[in-house]
Scaffold this motif. Structure first.
Motif, mmCIF file in Angstrom:
data_model
loop_
_atom_site.group_PDB
_atom_site.id
_atom_site.type_symbol
_atom_site.label_atom_id
_atom_site.label_comp_id
_atom_site.label_asym_id
_atom_site.label_seq_id
_atom_site.Cartn_x
_atom_site.Cartn_y
_atom_site.Cartn_z
ATOM 1 N N THR A 102 0.848 -1.185 0.000
ATOM 2 C CA THR A 102 0.000 0.000 0.000
ATOM 3 C C THR A 102 0.891 1.244 0.000
ATOM 4 O O THR A 102 2.050 1.194 0.437
ATOM 5 C CB THR A 102 -0.936 0.056 1.219
ATOM 6 N N ILE A 103 0.340 2.353 -0.451
ATOM 7 C CA ILE A 103 1.116 3.590 -0.511
ATOM 8 C C ILE A 103 1.494 4.091 0.892
ATOM 9 O O ILE A 103 2.624 4.560 1.088
ATOM 10 C CB ILE A 103 0.377 4.653 -1.323
ATOM 11 N N PRO A 104 0.628 4.000 1.912
ATOM 12 C CA PRO A 104 1.080 4.377 3.257
ATOM 13 C C PRO A 104 2.283 3.565 3.732
ATOM 14 O O PRO A 104 3.153 4.098 4.426
ATOM 15 C CB PRO A 104 -0.159 4.113 4.127
ATOM 16 N N GLN A 105 2.350 2.296 3.364
ATOM 17 C CA GLN A 105 3.517 1.485 3.720
ATOM 18 C C GLN A 105 4.771 1.986 3.008
ATOM 19 O O GLN A 105 5.865 2.002 3.578
ATOM 20 C CB GLN A 105 3.262 0.017 3.374
ATOM 21 N N VAL A 106 4.607 2.405 1.748
ATOM 22 C CA VAL A 106 5.734 2.958 0.988
ATOM 23 C C VAL A 106 6.265 4.219 1.676
ATOM 24 O O VAL A 106 7.474 4.395 1.858
ATOM 25 C CB VAL A 106 5.307 3.272 -0.461
ATOM 26 N N LEU A 107 5.354 5.111 2.067
ATOM 27 C CA LEU A 107 5.759 6.331 2.757
ATOM 28 C C LEU A 107 6.439 6.007 4.082
ATOM 29 O O LEU A 107 7.478 6.594 4.415
ATOM 30 C CB LEU A 107 4.558 7.241 2.986
ATOM 31 N N ALA A 108 5.865 5.101 4.847
ATOM 32 C CA ALA A 108 6.446 4.742 6.148
ATOM 33 C C ALA A 108 7.870 4.223 5.981
ATOM 34 O O ALA A 108 8.763 4.556 6.778
ATOM 35 C CB ALA A 108 5.568 3.703 6.845
ATOM 36 N N SER A 109 8.113 3.428 4.958
ATOM 37 C CA SER A 109 9.456 2.906 4.707
ATOM 38 C C SER A 109 10.421 4.030 4.350
ATOM 39 O O SER A 109 11.569 4.057 4.801
ATOM 40 C CB SER A 109 9.427 1.873 3.577
ATOM 41 N N ALA A 110 9.946 4.980 3.524
ATOM 42 C CA ALA A 110 10.791 6.109 3.125
ATOM 43 C C ALA A 110 11.168 6.955 4.331
ATOM 44 O O ALA A 110 12.323 7.383 4.465
ATOM 45 C CB ALA A 110 10.074 6.947 2.076
ATOM 46 N N VAL A 111 10.220 7.207 5.218
ATOM 47 C CA VAL A 111 10.483 8.013 6.409
ATOM 48 C C VAL A 111 11.395 7.262 7.367
ATOM 49 O O VAL A 111 12.337 7.836 7.939
ATOM 50 C CB VAL A 111 9.166 8.403 7.101
ATOM 51 N N ARG A 112 11.156 5.987 7.529
ATOM 52 C CA ARG A 112 11.937 5.171 8.454
ATOM 53 C C ARG A 112 13.407 5.081 8.034
ATOM 54 O O ARG A 112 14.307 5.042 8.883
ATOM 55 C CB ARG A 112 11.301 3.781 8.544
ATOM 56 N N ARG A 113 13.662 5.059 6.730
ATOM 57 C CA ARG A 113 15.039 4.929 6.248
ATOM 58 C C ARG A 113 15.901 6.094 6.704
ATOM 59 O O ARG A 113 17.049 5.915 7.099
ATOM 60 C CB ARG A 113 15.064 4.848 4.717
ATOM 61 N N ASP A 114 15.354 7.312 6.639
ATOM 62 C CA ASP A 114 16.134 8.493 7.027
ATOM 63 C C ASP A 114 15.183 9.648 7.286
ATOM 64 O O ASP A 114 14.937 10.466 6.405
ATOM 65 C CB ASP A 114 17.135 8.859 5.926
ATOM 66 N N PRO A 115 14.638 9.740 8.503
ATOM 67 C CA PRO A 115 13.620 10.763 8.770
ATOM 68 C C PRO A 115 14.140 12.184 8.737
ATOM 69 O O PRO A 115 13.358 13.124 8.560
ATOM 70 C CB PRO A 115 13.113 10.399 10.172
#
Length: 234
Positions: free
Chosen positions: A4-17
């Motif tokens: 899902t797109i929210p999961q994609v965003l969460a991964s992007a933020v988690r990598r380097d907030p």
């Protein structure tokens, strides 16, 4: 594997907030706005809270996002998807909520309508069109954390396409455009109006975005150098 797109965003933020995830330029207004992953996530959460807690919207309902590529547009689209609401960029008439610029004459049945001038520093509008609330003022009243909504891969995300279909299409577009993991992509917003290209494709690949509206061709080389861009899509 994100479905899902929210999961994609969460991964992007988690990598380097803390690092820039979306940097926006407008060469007409001179605006430059840089959002880290954490800052973008805050705007997304506020938007999702506005939709869910403020308006009571959820799965099966539609938000019309009649806005050009912009960092606020990104926050609104990602907030819509986080709330489990379907986004449309070309069918405002049947939507349940509308986000638009104040100069548009848009036909919609949406009872809730938000306008934004997409102004530098997220400034509010001086004058509002009748029947509209100011998105920038309204969204700031909501919390920076969104607890999440039950969003499934088979839920509609963009028009009639599901989250899984949007992610697959974005991955294919990323391959076509040459976007790679860890890259920093300068994108000319003018020809690439579809959020699949300027927003979702970089995010699913793990790239950060330098989004340029009204791009001055003479500034591309120096901007690519100053922003440490690895790919120019213009």
């Amino acid at each position: 594997m994100e479905t899902t797109i929210p999961q994609v965003l969460a991964s992007a933020v988690r990598r380097d907030p803390a690092s820039p995830l979306l940097t926006f330029y407008d060469d007409k207004s001179g605006d430059r706005t840089e959002l880290s992953g954490a800052t973008l996530d805050n705007w997304v959460s506020k938007t999702a809270n506005l939709l869910v807690d403020g308006l009571g919207l959820g799965s099966g309902e539609t938000a019309a996002v009649a806005l050009p590529p912009h960092w606020q547009t990104a926050a609104i689209l990602l907030g819509v998807w986080s709330a489990g609401v379907t986004a449309t960029i070309n069918d405002p008439e049947s939507a349940d909520v509308l986000f638009a610029t104040p100069d548009q004459s848009t036909t919609t049945k949406a009872p809730d309508r938000y306008a934004t001038g997409l102004l530098p520093f997220a400034m509010p509008l001086r004058e509002l069109p009748a029947g509209f609330a100011d998105y920038v003022l309204e969204v700031r009243q909501f919390g920076d954390h969104f607890p999440g909504a039950p969003v499934a891969a088979a839920d509609r995300a963009l028009g009639n396409r599901t989250h899984a279909e949007v992610i697959a299409a974005a991955q294919a577009r990323a391959t076509e455009l040459g976007i790679t993991a860890g890259g920093r992509v300068l994108i000319d917003a003018t020809p690439l109006f579809d959020p699949l290209d300027w927003l979702v494709a970089p995010l699913v690949t793990g790239a950060s975005i330098v989004l340029c509206a009204n791009l001055d061709p003479a500034k591309v080389t120096s901007r690519a150098e100053s922003e440490k861009v690895t790919l120019v899509v213009a």
